[in-house]
Enzyme design. Structure first.
Site, short mmCIF file in Angstrom:
data_model
loop_
_atom_site.label_atom_id
_atom_site.label_comp_id
_atom_site.label_asym_id
_atom_site.label_seq_id
_atom_site.Cartn_x
_atom_site.Cartn_y
_atom_site.Cartn_z
N HIS A 154 -5.32 -3.25 -2.92
CA HIS A 154 -4.90 -2.28 -3.95
C HIS A 154 -4.78 -2.89 -5.34
O HIS A 154 -4.40 -2.20 -6.29
CB HIS A 154 -3.57 -1.63 -3.54
N SER B 68 0.79 -1.23 0.00
CA SER B 68 0.00 0.00 0.00
C SER B 68 0.82 1.28 0.00
O SER B 68 0.33 2.32 -0.42
CB SER B 68 -0.94 0.01 1.20
N LYS C 73 -11.65 0.83 -2.25
CA LYS C 73 -10.65 1.48 -3.11
C LYS C 73 -11.19 1.48 -4.56
O LYS C 73 -12.08 2.25 -4.85
CB LYS C 73 -9.31 0.82 -2.90
C1 LIG Z 1 -3.39 -3.28 2.10
C2 LIG Z 1 -4.60 -2.84 2.86
N1 LIG Z 1 -5.32 -3.77 3.49
C3 LIG Z 1 -6.43 -3.44 4.18
C4 LIG Z 1 -6.86 -2.14 4.26
C5 LIG Z 1 -8.08 -1.80 5.08
O1 LIG Z 1 -9.17 -1.61 4.25
P1 LIG Z 1 -10.38 -0.67 4.67
O2 LIG Z 1 -9.96 0.73 4.42
O3 LIG Z 1 -11.49 -1.12 3.79
O4 LIG Z 1 -10.65 -0.92 6.12
C6 LIG Z 1 -6.17 -1.15 3.59
C7 LIG Z 1 -6.66 0.25 3.60
O5 LIG Z 1 -6.10 1.18 3.88
C8 LIG Z 1 -4.98 -1.50 2.89
O6 LIG Z 1 -4.24 -0.58 2.29
#
Ligand SMILES: Cc1ncc(COP(=O)(O)O)c(C=O)c1O
Length: 382
Positions: A204, A176, A233
């Site tokens: 992502h 991320s 996203k």
């Molecule tokens: C790699 C990754 N996993 C999980 C999440 C968590 O997702 P959510 O924003 O839907 O709680 C994010 C979000 O920032 C992320 O970047």
């Protein structure tokens, strides 16, 4: 409660205090912030679908039919046909037997990891995995071995000496904060060899990567045991999901506490996510995204940056916290909004401005953003 002000003062002194930025518009390529128009260069709305007419229409129709809130958890009064059809849609899109939707991606990770793994089990986790994976590992009480970023030889060594009967390798599909991709084929091969499970967080990659835009397993043409992702996203909504075998999903439905003990998502966001998957399949917005990524990366390379990212997430490394804060605020002054990312989100000394490209950026948006970046590059020696 003096300690609260002491803690806050300490965060401020170290440049690690966080405050909210307030945006006065939708997640479009140009946003309004503090009365100024800025180019948005860090949104996760990668495909621009939060304002797509079909996605908005689906959300509005769901409110008309089902109202604004679910009124209960899925296992009590909150489940409607909408949720079932989204899960079927996700499973079909991902090529899996079944899927389960959670209220956030964070909850999907914590709930899945902590219900699958227990005291006495082994979790191998990439050092750059998302915080929600880290927290899921902590909640599980399993033994956690954090391996150096994408280091498959380290994974092999750990698996070779492991005596645990249950093992999982868990990794972000696309990282991320770095935009690089996990070495999934090697990970899957090792998992087969040492009888471990593979869990990939495709937050992502979903909608963006792979022949059918289904994520990293699609990109590498491999299959994984637990495919987690988020609706927040590229899918333009909110919520998380896991797809996999019918048995896995049945187990999570019975054991994942964030699923069991939390109210179902509001109907409009469920309908929006489902419509977004339809748009991804019918209109392939990722095609334009990849053209924009190529143009943006070319511009950065011409400026002298070494771009290691393989995707739409492209960090501009700024190093120490003070430099990160100054460079990000100068970028904003120049008309581009992309926040500076500091520890603990990224390692000490590896601060960055996390930029990301959207399918809806125009050539002009990208050129203007590149110009602003060239100014901060010079000023802050990036
Ligand atoms: C790699 C990754 N996993 C999980 C999440 C968590 O997702 P959510 O924003 O839907 O709680 C994010 C979000 O920032 C992320 O970047």
């Amino acid at each position: 409660m003096n300690w609260l002000s002491d803690e806050l003062a300490s965060l401020k002194n170290r440049g690690l205090y966080r405050s909210l930025s307030t945006i006065g518009s939708a997640q479009t390529p140009r946003i309004l912030k503090d009365g100024r128009e800025l180019i948005l260069l860090s949104s996760n709305n990668y495909l621009g679908l939060t304002t797509h007419p079909k996605v908005k229409k689906a959300a509005l129709e769901a409110i008309e039919q089902y109202g604004t809130g679910a009124g209960g958890s899925r296992l009590t009064t909150g489940n409607t046909e909408l949720y079932n059809s989204l899960e079927e849609r996700i499973a079909k899109f991902k090529g899996a037997e079944d899927a389960l939707v959670f209220s956030t991606g964070y909850m999907a990770n914590t709930g899945t990891i902590s219900s699958l793994m227990k005291n006495g089990d082994l979790i191998l986790s990439d050092e750059l995995n998302h915080a929600s994976i880290i927290d899921g590992c902590r909640l599980s009480r399993a033994e956690v071995v954090v391996y150096p970023h994408r280091d498959v030889s380290f994974i092999e060594k750990a698996l070779r000496v492991s005596k645990h009967s249950r093992k999982v390798i868990v990794t972000d599909g696309v990282f991320s904060m770095d935009g690089d991709i996990a070495p999934l084929p090697e990970i899957v091969e090792l998992a087969e060899k040492y009888d471990a499970m593979v869990m990939v967080d495709d937050a992502h990659a979903t909608g963006v990567l792979g022949k059918h835009n289904r994520g990293t397993p699609d990109y590498f043409n491999v299959s994984v045991d637990v495919n987690m992702g988020t609706l927040s996203k590229a899918l333009a909504s909110v919520g998380g999901y896991v797809s996999g075998s019918a048995e896995l999903i049945d187990y999570l439905r019975n054991r994942a506490r964030p699923f069991i003990y939390s109210t179902a998502l509001p109907p409009p966001v469920v309908a929006a996510a489902k419509a977004a998957i339809d748009v991804i399949e019918e209109e392939n917005p990722a095609k334009q995204l990849w053209q924009n990524i190529a143009m943006y990366k070319k511009g950065l390379a011409e400026m002298g940056f070494t771009v290691e990212s393989e995707t739409q997430i492209i960090p501009i490394m700024t190093g120490e916290t003070e430099n990160t804060i100054k460079a990000a605020s100068e970028l904003e002054r120049l008309g581009v909004f992309a926040p500076g990312i500091r520890p603990p989100t990224v390692p000490e000394g590896k601060g960055r401005i996390r930029t990301s490209v959207m399918a809806t950026h125009s050539e002009c948006d990208i050129k203007e953003a590149l110009y602003a970046i060239s100014v901060i590059k010079e000023k802050y020696r990036l």
